[in-house]
Scaffold this active site. Structure first.
Site, short mmCIF file in Angstrom:
data_model
loop_
_atom_site.label_atom_id
_atom_site.label_comp_id
_atom_site.label_asym_id
_atom_site.label_seq_id
_atom_site.Cartn_x
_atom_site.Cartn_y
_atom_site.Cartn_z
N LYS A 155 4.03 40.36 127.81
CA LYS A 155 4.38 38.96 127.62
C LYS A 155 4.62 38.69 126.14
CE LYS A 155 1.64 37.38 125.37
NZ LYS A 155 1.15 37.73 124.00
N TYR B 262 -0.32 31.68 127.18
CA TYR B 262 -1.49 31.78 128.06
C TYR B 262 -1.84 30.41 128.64
CZ TYR B 262 -2.38 36.54 126.40
OH TYR B 262 -2.28 37.88 126.11
P1 NDP Z 1 2.00 45.85 116.97
O1 NDP Z 1 2.81 45.33 115.84
O2 NDP Z 1 0.62 46.29 116.69
O3 NDP Z 1 2.76 47.06 117.69
C1 NDP Z 1 4.13 47.02 117.99
C2 NDP Z 1 4.66 48.45 118.01
O4 NDP Z 1 6.05 48.40 118.34
C3 NDP Z 1 4.63 49.14 116.65
O5 NDP Z 1 3.41 49.77 116.39
C4 NDP Z 1 5.75 50.15 116.78
O6 NDP Z 1 5.27 51.30 117.45
C5 NDP Z 1 6.73 49.47 117.73
N1 NDP Z 1 7.92 48.96 117.00
C6 NDP Z 1 9.19 49.37 117.21
N2 NDP Z 1 10.04 48.74 116.42
C7 NDP Z 1 9.31 47.90 115.64
C8 NDP Z 1 9.64 47.00 114.60
N3 NDP Z 1 10.92 46.79 114.21
N4 NDP Z 1 8.65 46.33 114.00
C9 NDP Z 1 7.38 46.50 114.41
N5 NDP Z 1 7.00 47.33 115.40
C10 NDP Z 1 7.96 48.05 116.02
O7 NDP Z 1 2.00 44.71 118.09
P2 NDP Z 1 0.99 44.51 119.32
O8 NDP Z 1 0.62 45.82 119.87
O9 NDP Z 1 -0.08 43.58 118.94
O10 NDP Z 1 1.94 43.70 120.35
C11 NDP Z 1 2.99 44.34 121.04
C12 NDP Z 1 3.37 43.51 122.27
O11 NDP Z 1 2.23 43.36 123.11
C13 NDP Z 1 3.85 42.11 121.98
O12 NDP Z 1 4.87 41.78 122.89
C14 NDP Z 1 2.64 41.22 122.26
O13 NDP Z 1 2.99 39.90 122.68
C15 NDP Z 1 1.99 41.98 123.38
N6 NDP Z 1 0.53 41.76 123.42
C16 NDP Z 1 -0.04 41.44 124.62
C17 NDP Z 1 -1.40 41.26 124.72
C18 NDP Z 1 -2.02 41.01 126.03
O14 NDP Z 1 -3.20 40.70 126.08
N7 NDP Z 1 -1.28 41.14 127.13
C19 NDP Z 1 -2.26 41.33 123.54
C20 NDP Z 1 -1.58 41.75 122.33
C21 NDP Z 1 -0.22 41.93 122.30
P3 NDP Z 1 5.59 52.79 116.91
O15 NDP Z 1 5.02 52.85 115.53
O16 NDP Z 1 4.90 53.65 117.87
O17 NDP Z 1 7.08 52.93 116.94
#
Ligand code: NDP
Length: 386
Positions: free
Chosen positions: A152, A235
């Site tokens: 989401k 949420y």
């Molecule tokens: P992060 O920023 O920690 O992680 C995102 C990951 O996406 C990065 O680590 C990277 O992985 C990849 N990525 C690829 N392209 C990009 C870019 N241009 N900039 C940044 N990151 C990029 O975010 P979160 O893990 O906190 O959130 C990710 C998703 O999960 C969001 O959509 C958020 O809304 C959702 N979320 C949902 C939750 C829930 O409870 N359901 C809770 C927290 C988040 P890599 O280095 O491996 O390429």
């Protein structure tokens, strides 16, 4: 003749050592009968059945959510297992693969992502990327012939959501939005209580989801689809809809974007919104990236009030009913939200059922978010276009 004697402690050690030696000598002796196992397992011992089929997941984006919640949750899954990773950082991906026993041949990056089509171990893709990338990677996932579980908010516009749903239909593959709370027992019980009339007619729901977000963070970038409404306000919006079972008619909203805090150059710090539903129910929500954590809702009905503490958190839910002058708390066994959600998606694939939170569920929230954005822009009430 060697004369020696043992003090009490030495004697005991000597006897124990001798017994161990004799026992191991017996074990080595080919003719010694093996130790018989007990005839029956104790009645309380649950011996797990091997599931006849499991769903292999490719995890896309190894950020905070993937590393801290989703990958560890697989240990509690019954029918979902991680089999591939997609990341822009190969060293990180290799380490994560080793930690979870994922075949190093099943590592991809954003350029080789489409090659997942050739990997028969991968049944489903879990998109855990910045919000602005959800639509592209979901659609490419369907083109690779896989089922898609997407975090989401589903996407950053109604138009993108519509394309994702169309791509799912064209590929004849399932799309589920990762609304983990729809698969955890406290929120599910709250839904049942509201729908079964425990509170009488529901007049208002207030919900709050706030946290203190520090830079750098994808949540503070407009280009990556950040902002508090899509990240945490959603949420509250989803809760209004699942608790009431209604779709809102219109929305009023307002925001605050401080000029003196560099975190909020691109996105507002706080947004407050009120949704009006056909029954007259009002849903009042607030979300912020600049306060201490708050994740709760209160449902007010003609006959009672339901409060949920940590309603939107990963754990720590407390569900309280105020009714007839009494306060009671529901006791339920908590579950891992992500394991429950991934197993539920896997079951829907294995049994060919529509998931409980399909693309249409994500789209309904994005329609409301677009109405909130319009209301903030115009300063007026905005109709939700269903
Ligand atoms: P992060 O920023 O920690 O992680 C995102 C990951 O996406 C990065 O680590 C990277 O992985 C990849 N990525 C690829 N392209 C990009 C870019 N241009 N900039 C940044 N990151 C990029 O975010 P979160 O893990 O906190 O959130 C990710 C998703 O999960 C969001 O959509 C958020 O809304 C959702 N979320 C949902 C939750 C829930 O409870 N359901 C809770 C927290 C988040 P890599 O280095 O491996 O390429």
């Amino acid at each position: 003749m060697t004369d020696f004697h043992l003090n009490e402690l030495d004697r005991r050690t000597f006897l124990a050592t001798s017994a161990t030696l004799i026992a191991s000598t017996n074990m080595l002796h080919a003719d010694a009968p093996p130790l018989a196992p007990p005839d029956k397992q104790p009645a309380h011992l649950q011996v797990p059945e091997v599931p006849s089929k499991t769903i292999g997941f490719a995890i896309v984006g190894l950020g905070q959510l993937a590393l801290e919640q989703v990958l560890p949750a697989f240990a509690k899954c019954k029918v979902a297992r991680p089999v591939a990773l997609v990341s822009g950082h190969p060293d990180k991906a290799k380490k994560v693969a080793a930690a979870y026993g994922i075949d190093p041949r099943n590592l991809y990056n954003y350029q080789t992502y489409d090659k997942l089509a050739d990997n028969r171990e991968v049944d489903a893709i879990y998109i855990i990327l910045p919000n602005s990338m959800h639509a592209e990677y979901t659609i490419r996932g369907f083109k690779a012939g896989k089922h898609v579980l997407c975090e989401k908010p589903m996407a950053i516009s109604v138009a993108e959501c519509t394309e994702m749903i169309a791509a799912s239909k064209a590929a004849n593959r399932k799309l589920m939005i990762a609304y983990r709370l729809r698969y955890e027992p406290f929120n599910m019980l709250a839904i049942d209580l509201c729908h079964q009339g425990e509170l009488g007619k529901i007049k208002s729901i207030t919900a709050s989801h706030c946290q203190d977000v520090q830079a750098p963070n994808i949540r503070l970038s407009k280009a990556l689809g950040g902002g508090p409404v899509g990240d945490v306000g959603i949420y509250c919006i989803n809760a209004f809809r699942y608790l009431s079972g209604e779709e809102p008619v219109d929305v009023t909203a307002t925001e605050y974007q401080p000029q003196d805090d560099t975190r909020f150059r691109e996105v507002p710090e706080s947004v407050a919104f009120t949704l009006r539903f056909p029954s007259g129910l009002l849903g009042c929500g607030d979300c912020s990236f600049g306060t201490a954590e708050s994740r709760c809702f209160r449902v007010q009905g003609g006959n009672g009030i339901l409060d949920m503490e940590s309603a939107f958190g990963y754990r720590g839910q407390r569900l309280l009913l105020h009714k007839n002058g009494r306060l009671s708390e529901y006791q339920l066994a908590p579950v891992d939200h992500f394991a429950a959600e991934m197993d539920a998606f896997s079951e829907s694939i294995l049994t060919n059922q529509i998931p409980k939170t399909p693309g249409e569920e994500g789209l309904a929230d994005i329609r409301i978010i677009e109405a909130i954005e319009e209301s903030i822009r115009t300063g007026r009430i905005s109709a939700v276009r269903h």
